[in-house]
Design an enzyme around this catalytic site. Structure first.
Site, PDB file in Angstrom:
ATOM      1  N   LYS A   4      -2.758   5.905  -4.027  1.00 55.90           N
ATOM      2  CA  LYS A   4      -3.981   6.611  -4.045  1.00 55.90           C
ATOM      3  C   LYS A   4      -4.105   8.304  -4.645  1.00 55.90           C
ATOM      4  O   LYS A   4      -2.224   8.803  -5.067  1.00 55.90           O
ATOM      5  CB  LYS A   4      -3.843   6.909  -2.824  1.00 55.90           C
ATOM      6  CG  LYS A   4      -4.255   5.717  -2.005  1.00 55.90           C
ATOM      7  CD  LYS A   4      -4.388   6.317  -0.796  1.00 55.90           C
ATOM      8  CE  LYS A   4      -3.453   4.866   0.381  1.00 55.90           C
ATOM      9  NZ  LYS A   4      -2.231   4.841   1.153  1.00 55.90           N
ATOM     10  N   TYR A  19       3.298   9.606  -0.500  1.00 59.97           N
ATOM     11  CA  TYR A  19       4.064   9.352   0.131  1.00 59.97           C
ATOM     12  C   TYR A  19       5.491   9.124  -0.676  1.00 59.97           C
ATOM     13  O   TYR A  19       6.976   8.828   0.255  1.00 59.97           O
ATOM     14  CB  TYR A  19       4.034   7.466   0.837  1.00 59.97           C
ATOM     15  CG  TYR A  19       2.715   6.971   0.850  1.00 59.97           C
ATOM     16  CD1 TYR A  19       1.877   7.436   2.102  1.00 59.97           C
ATOM     17  CD2 TYR A  19       1.767   6.136   1.263  1.00 59.97           C
ATOM     18  CE1 TYR A  19       0.824   8.212   2.642  1.00 59.97           C
ATOM     19  CE2 TYR A  19       0.860   5.805   1.771  1.00 59.97           C
ATOM     20  CZ  TYR A  19       0.350   6.239   2.501  1.00 59.97           C
ATOM     21  OH  TYR A  19      -1.062   6.212   3.209  1.00 59.97           O
ATOM     22  N   ASP A  75       0.824  -1.411  -0.311  1.00 57.72           N
ATOM     23  CA  ASP A  75       0.149  -0.111  -0.012  1.00 57.72           C
ATOM     24  C   ASP A  75       0.984   1.304   0.061  1.00 57.72           C
ATOM     25  O   ASP A  75       1.776   1.731   0.924  1.00 57.72           O
ATOM     26  CB  ASP A  75      -0.808   0.314   1.538  1.00 57.72           C
ATOM     27  CG  ASP A  75      -1.671   1.732   1.994  1.00 57.72           C
ATOM     28  OD1 ASP A  75      -2.616   1.172   0.846  1.00 57.72           O
ATOM     29  OD2 ASP A  75      -1.621   2.395   2.121  1.00 57.72           O
ATOM     30  N   HIS A  80      -7.810   9.238  -2.151  1.00 57.80           N
ATOM     31  CA  HIS A  80      -6.893   9.401  -0.391  1.00 57.80           C
ATOM     32  C   HIS A  80      -8.122   9.914   0.698  1.00 57.80           C
ATOM     33  O   HIS A  80      -8.034   9.598   2.263  1.00 57.80           O
ATOM     34  CB  HIS A  80      -5.296  10.064  -0.640  1.00 57.80           C
ATOM     35  CG  HIS A  80      -4.768   9.682   0.346  1.00 57.80           C
ATOM     36  ND1 HIS A  80      -3.100   9.744   0.389  1.00 57.80           N
ATOM     37  CD2 HIS A  80      -4.947   8.587   1.531  1.00 57.80           C
ATOM     38  CE1 HIS A  80      -3.280   9.362   0.855  1.00 57.80           C
ATOM     39  NE2 HIS A  80      -3.852   8.671   2.078  1.00 57.80           N
TER      40      HIS A  80
HETATM   41  P1  NAD Z   1       0.217   1.180  11.892  1.00 56.71           P
HETATM   42  O1  NAD Z   1      -0.377   1.242  12.563  1.00 56.71           O
HETATM   43  O2  NAD Z   1       1.083   0.057  11.008  1.00 56.71           O
HETATM   44  O3  NAD Z   1       2.557   1.264  12.940  1.00 56.71           O
HETATM   45  C1  NAD Z   1       2.996   1.029  12.439  1.00 56.71           C
HETATM   46  C2  NAD Z   1       4.185   1.344  13.159  1.00 56.71           C
HETATM   47  O4  NAD Z   1       3.989   0.788  14.721  1.00 56.71           O
HETATM   48  C3  NAD Z   1       5.632   0.953  13.007  1.00 56.71           C
HETATM   49  O5  NAD Z   1       6.233   2.389  12.501  1.00 56.71           O
HETATM   50  C4  NAD Z   1       5.821   0.839  14.656  1.00 56.71           C
HETATM   51  O6  NAD Z   1       6.286   1.788  15.136  1.00 56.71           O
HETATM   52  C5  NAD Z   1       4.987  -0.111  15.106  1.00 56.71           C
HETATM   53  N1  NAD Z   1       5.461  -1.198  14.835  1.00 56.71           N
HETATM   54  C6  NAD Z   1       4.845  -1.811  13.536  1.00 56.71           C
HETATM   55  N2  NAD Z   1       5.459  -3.742  13.340  1.00 56.71           N
HETATM   56  C7  NAD Z   1       5.449  -3.805  14.894  1.00 56.71           C
HETATM   57  C8  NAD Z   1       5.850  -5.173  15.596  1.00 56.71           C
HETATM   58  N3  NAD Z   1       5.431  -6.200  15.199  1.00 56.71           N
HETATM   59  N4  NAD Z   1       6.203  -4.613  17.161  1.00 56.71           N
HETATM   60  C9  NAD Z   1       5.999  -3.644  17.674  1.00 56.71           C
HETATM   61  N5  NAD Z   1       6.068  -2.644  17.210  1.00 56.71           N
HETATM   62  C10 NAD Z   1       5.738  -2.486  16.146  1.00 56.71           C
HETATM   63  O7  NAD Z   1       0.462   2.700  11.359  1.00 56.71           O
HETATM   64  P2  NAD Z   1       0.701   3.091   9.742  1.00 56.71           P
HETATM   65  O8  NAD Z   1       1.838   3.011   9.185  1.00 56.71           O
HETATM   66  O9  NAD Z   1       0.075   5.010  10.484  1.00 56.71           O
HETATM   67  O10 NAD Z   1      -0.072   2.443   9.055  1.00 56.71           O
HETATM   68  C11 NAD Z   1      -0.162   1.625   8.385  1.00 56.71           C
HETATM   69  C12 NAD Z   1      -0.497   2.113   6.886  1.00 56.71           C
HETATM   70  O11 NAD Z   1      -1.351   2.227   6.381  1.00 56.71           O
HETATM   71  C13 NAD Z   1       0.594   2.836   6.772  1.00 56.71           C
HETATM   72  O12 NAD Z   1       2.262   2.250   6.090  1.00 56.71           O
HETATM   73  C14 NAD Z   1       0.339   3.487   4.956  1.00 56.71           C
HETATM   74  O13 NAD Z   1       0.233   2.537   4.217  1.00 56.71           O
HETATM   75  C15 NAD Z   1      -1.475   3.250   5.359  1.00 56.71           C
HETATM   76  N6  NAD Z   1      -2.275   4.509   5.699  1.00 56.71           N
HETATM   77  C16 NAD Z   1      -3.219   5.046   5.003  1.00 56.71           C
HETATM   78  C17 NAD Z   1      -4.028   6.120   6.016  1.00 56.71           C
HETATM   79  C18 NAD Z   1      -4.960   6.313   4.580  1.00 56.71           C
HETATM   80  O14 NAD Z   1      -4.969   7.970   4.535  1.00 56.71           O
HETATM   81  N7  NAD Z   1      -5.498   6.189   3.947  1.00 56.71           N
HETATM   82  C19 NAD Z   1      -2.983   7.375   6.678  1.00 56.71           C
HETATM   83  C20 NAD Z   1      -2.209   6.308   7.245  1.00 56.71           C
HETATM   84  C21 NAD Z   1      -1.632   5.690   7.453  1.00 56.71           C
END
Ligand code: NAD
Length: 262
Positions: free
Chosen positions: A61, A36, A31, A94
């Protein structure tokens, strides 16, 4: 249903490594988004993987400032150029912009018919945004990607999506790490001999919610993909459902969707 998110993953080695590790670990969904600024690295890693293009599902997006009919056509073509692909698998609006979303969707339907994307969907759409979209849409969104984690279970959005046949996909599924120290979750994890992240990802999948956890660390990418060897029982699922507090870490869709417009 399960993939790698690459928000805040730097273009270049950081994103190519993350995507490579994920594909090696068996992930088949990535994704990304124009905003990004790492689409080139995503495309490069997919091409270098040795997998067929059709075996990897790539989402991108259209950003707020390119919404509207013409802007959206140009935005996907630019994303395809950066990715080095002829098509993406899923193209999402988005954020909802109430003034532009219907024109944007008309462009998305055109891009789908042209084969430049294999599916079209939305992100951060509340039920009233879905209602507005459907006043002019020919097709409902295949996916609505929304902030969703144990503290924000998005019951109303899930109900509205179920009525349209739209798959809900969770962004920030781990609440960016915040829910991983919740005692309910750590105790369920200990009972199953798995990690808190694996419990949260499994909770989403068992609810039929697609999920895209992010990490740039190989060990965590492998861990987050290794969620098919255990099952949460009804009481585990209910205990995690009870953590809903309607608590967002991201912006309010109604406010953010009207920002950064053309
Ligand atoms: P997430 O909830 O996936 O959290 C990621 C963070 O959690 C990592 O940076 C790390 O600090 C921690 N983490 C991940 N795996 C772990 C593990 N196994 N153990 C311990 N800590 C861990 O947050 P995110 O990146 O905000 O969301 C995931 C994806 O969603 C993004 O990368 C993006 O692709 C998407 N996203 C989309 C939108 C949108 O508006 N459509 C907005 C935000 C994110």
């Amino acid at each position: 249903m399960h993939g790698l998110g690459v928000y805040l993953t730097r273009e270049g080695e950081e994103v190519t490594n993350a995507v490579q590790w994920a594909l090696e670990a068996g992930y088949r969904l990535v994704d990304t988004a124009a905003i990004y600024r790492n689409e080139a690295g995503v495309g490069q890693a997919v091409r270098a993987s040795g997998l067929e293009r059709g075996d990897v599902f790539v989402t991108t997006k259209v950003w707020n400032n390119e919404q509207g009919y013409e802007g959206t056509i140009g935005a996907l073509n630019a994303s395809l150029g950066r990715l080095g692909f002829d098509f993406v698998d899923l193209y999402l609006i988005h954020w909802p912009n109430v003034d532009l979303m219907n024109g944007t969707w008309r462009a998305m339907e055109h891009l789908l018919a042209e084969g430049k994307t294999r599916a079209i969907g939305v992100s951060n759409f509340e039920p009233h945004h879905l209602d507005q979209l459907m006043t002019t849409a020919t097709l409902p969104p295949s996916v609505n990607q929304v902030e969703l984690h144990p503290n924000l279970s998005q019951t109303a959005v899930r109900r509205a999506c179920a009525e349209l046949g739209t798959l809900v996909q969770a962004w920030s599924p781990l609440k960016q790490g915040e829910v991983l120290v919740d005692p309910t979750i750590t105790s369920i994890a200990a009972d199953h001999g798995v990690t808190a992240a694996q419990v949260v990802i499994r909770w989403q999948l068992q609810h039929g919610i697609a999920t895209i956890p992010k990490s740039v660390r190989q060990k965590r990418i492998i861990e987050n993909g290794d969620v098919f060897g255990f099952v949460l029982d009804q009481s585990d699922m209910a205990a995690i459902d009870d953590l809903d507090r309607n608590d967002r870490i991201g912006p309010e869709p109604d406010v953010f969707g009207q920002r950064y417009v053309p």
